[in-house]
Design a protein around this motif. Structure first.
Motif, mmCIF file in Angstrom:
data_model
loop_
_atom_site.group_PDB
_atom_site.id
_atom_site.type_symbol
_atom_site.label_atom_id
_atom_site.label_comp_id
_atom_site.label_asym_id
_atom_site.label_seq_id
_atom_site.Cartn_x
_atom_site.Cartn_y
_atom_site.Cartn_z
ATOM 1 N N GLY A 298 -14.397 -8.019 -57.508
ATOM 2 C CA GLY A 298 -14.790 -7.097 -56.435
ATOM 3 C C GLY A 298 -14.946 -7.835 -55.106
ATOM 4 N N THR B 120 -15.744 3.034 -64.909
ATOM 5 C CA THR B 120 -14.662 3.723 -64.198
ATOM 6 C C THR B 120 -13.439 3.857 -65.114
ATOM 7 N N GLU C 149 -22.806 -2.425 -56.147
ATOM 8 C CA GLU C 149 -23.100 -3.311 -57.272
ATOM 9 C C GLU C 149 -24.308 -2.741 -58.028
ATOM 10 N N ARG C 150 -24.141 -2.615 -59.333
ATOM 11 C CA ARG C 150 -25.178 -2.027 -60.183
ATOM 12 C C ARG C 150 -26.459 -2.847 -60.218
ATOM 13 N N ASP D 248 -15.382 -3.300 -62.162
ATOM 14 C CA ASP D 248 -16.698 -3.214 -62.804
ATOM 15 C C ASP D 248 -16.706 -3.816 -64.208
ATOM 16 N N THR E 73 -24.633 2.793 -58.629
ATOM 17 C CA THR E 73 -23.415 3.076 -59.402
ATOM 18 C C THR E 73 -22.803 4.377 -58.878
ATOM 19 N N ALA F 241 -11.841 -5.385 -65.892
ATOM 20 C CA ALA F 241 -11.781 -3.952 -66.190
ATOM 21 C C ALA F 241 -10.442 -3.568 -66.823
ATOM 22 N N SER G 183 -16.106 -1.510 -68.035
ATOM 23 C CA SER G 183 -15.902 -0.613 -66.886
ATOM 24 C C SER G 183 -16.161 0.865 -67.185
ATOM 25 N N ALA H 240 -11.860 -0.266 -58.820
ATOM 26 C CA ALA H 240 -12.894 -0.497 -59.829
ATOM 27 C C ALA H 240 -12.774 -1.930 -60.329
ATOM 28 N N ILE I 111 -16.040 -0.813 -56.578
ATOM 29 C CA ILE I 111 -17.133 -0.669 -57.542
ATOM 30 C C ILE I 111 -17.246 -1.988 -58.310
ATOM 31 N N GLY I 112 -18.343 -2.708 -58.111
ATOM 32 C CA GLY I 112 -18.553 -3.980 -58.803
ATOM 33 C C GLY I 112 -18.533 -5.158 -57.841
#
Ligand SMILES: Cc1cc2nc3c(=O)[nH]c(=O)nc-3n(C[C@H](O)[C@H](O)[C@H](O)COP(=O)(O)OP(=O)(O)OC[C@H]3O[C@@H](n4cnc5c(N)ncnc54)[C@H](O)[C@@H]3O)c2cc1C
Length: 371
Positions: free
Chosen positions: A15, A163, A33-34, A157, A127, A286, A161, A155, A9-10
């Motif tokens: 990441g 997460t 990726e957001r 992120d 996400t 994070a 974060s 994670a 995540i990220g």
């Protein structure tokens, strides 16, 4: 553990370096990726010898060297503009520079292209809306309505974060330091062959990032944590440089483009408890977001990625791998977060002043040790 199906995540520095390391070990990797545009802002970043060593391990050293510019020393100036120290770095292998300045977009392109070429799937604008660790696997629901089941979730992120909030709700939260940083790109003077650091309550640094580009960072006390509107922010940055060394004031006159100013309040955060729960582990900002005073935040994220991949390869189960990863990483990350914060606090009068030259030399020594 071999041939795992891993979700990251990220899609930032942590990441992507994780994705590269895990693909090299043959795992199946998906990165979400957001940001649908997957973009980064335009100034630069300092990567020191330990990051070049890590890049070598990841097989991307030549890409790093081509995308940035190497330099061997950090020069320290007092506010009047007098140079008081030139600190040599610690090259980790013959022929390698001790430091590398690189534009964030150039680094992002290198890591993004390598991740995709290595065979990881990258899904943008996405996400995780729900993460359910059953003990045997992790089922993740995504913001586009799709879902997936993974052996492990990493994670990466960032400092805020989501997460971390879900998986480690008791963990420390980022704290504003009382200081902020302003950054701006300039043409690089031909004789700039080092990172130049001007000490003072307003701290300034000049960082070469390519043959013809450098960026300036300026740290200022901002106790009330103001938000400056984009319109007029170049004039505001210029005004913050009043009273600095003559060479810096001369450069300040070139700060005219509001859109070119990157302003950011500085925060620090260190998760002192576990960095994982079950099959979900956290990495990079994070779990240890540092202020940039030692130029090592991204370096720590890249090193995390290598150590995490090594421990996943070595261990028979996630619990063992994640505990070993944190055990190998905690002390160095704690040192970087706490020492950086000490320098920050010293600059703004929240703590005793820190000798920057000594702190930088000590940091080079610490990060030159094997990870
Ligand atoms: C002013 C400043 C200067 C710095 N200078 C240096 C330097 O010179 N050298 C250095 O080594 N380090 C530096 N750093 C630190 C460095 O930028 C960070 O440590 C590094 O970017 C951390 O990488 P990361 O991947 O952990 O997090 P990030 O870079 O924050 O990446 C996180 C990624 O996750 C994405 N994301 C966030 N939430 C979600 C979600 N819910 N779902 C999916 N995706 C999500 C984000 O969009 C982002 O792409 C600096 C930091 C600051 C603030």
């Amino acid at each position: 553990m071999k041939s795992l199906n891993i979700l990251i995540i990220g899609g930032g520095i942590g990441g992507l370096t994780s994705a590269i390391a895990l693909r090299r070990d043959g795992h199946q990797v998906t990165v979400i990726e957001r940001d649908p545009t997957w973009s980064v802002y335009g100034v630069g970043i300092i990567q020191q010898s330990n990051v070049l060593r890590a890049a070598q391990q990841l097989g991307i050293l030549q890409g790093y060297l081509d995308a940035g510019v190497g330099f061997d020393a950090v020069e320290i100036f007092i506010p009047s503009g007098q140079k008081v120290a030139r600190i040599p770095g610690h090259p980790v292998a013959p022929g390698l520079p001790s430091n590398l300045g690189i534009g964030r977009p150039a680094l992002h392109k290198l890591l993004g292209d390598t991740t995709i070429a290595a065979g990881a799937e990258v899904r943008l604008g996405l996400t995780a809306t729900n993460i359910d660790d059953t003990g045997q696997a992790v089922t993740v629901a995504f913001s586009d309505g799709s879902s997936g089941t993974y052996d492990l979730v990493i994670a990466a992120d960032g400092v805020y974060s989501a997460t971390r909030a879900q998986v480690l709700p008791q963990a420390e939260a980022p704290e504003f330091t009382g200081q902020a940083v302003w950054r701006y790109n300039f043409p690089r003077p031909a004789d700039l062959d080092a990172l130049q650091v001007y000490n003072g309550r307003t701290g300034v640094g000049l960082v070469p990032i390519s043959a013809d580009l450098m960026y300036m960072y300026v740290t200022t006390p901002e106790p009330d944590n103001p938000r400056y509107p984009t319109e007029g922010i170049a004039a505001m940055m210029r005004s913050k440089l009043a009273g600095t060394a003559p060479a810096i004031q001369a450069l300040a006159e070139q700060i005219t483009d509001d859109a070119g100013v990157v302003y950011r309040p500085l925060e620090g955060m260190l998760v002192r408890g576990p960095w994982h729960k079950g099959r979900i582990v956290l990495l990079g900002d994070a779990v240890h977001a540092t202020t940039p005073h030692l130029g090592q935040g991204a370096g720590m994220a890249v090193e995390d990625s290598i150590v995490l991949a090594e421990e996943i390869a070595r261990a028979a189960d996630p619990e063992t791998a994640f505990a070993a990863y944190r055990a190998r990483r905690f002390e160095r990350c704690r040192y970087i977060v706490e020492k950086s914060l000490e320098i920050c606090h010293g600059q703004i009068g929240k703590g005793p002043p820190v000798d920057n030259a000594q702190a930088t030399a000590e940091m080079f020594e610490v990060v030159s040790q094997p990870i």
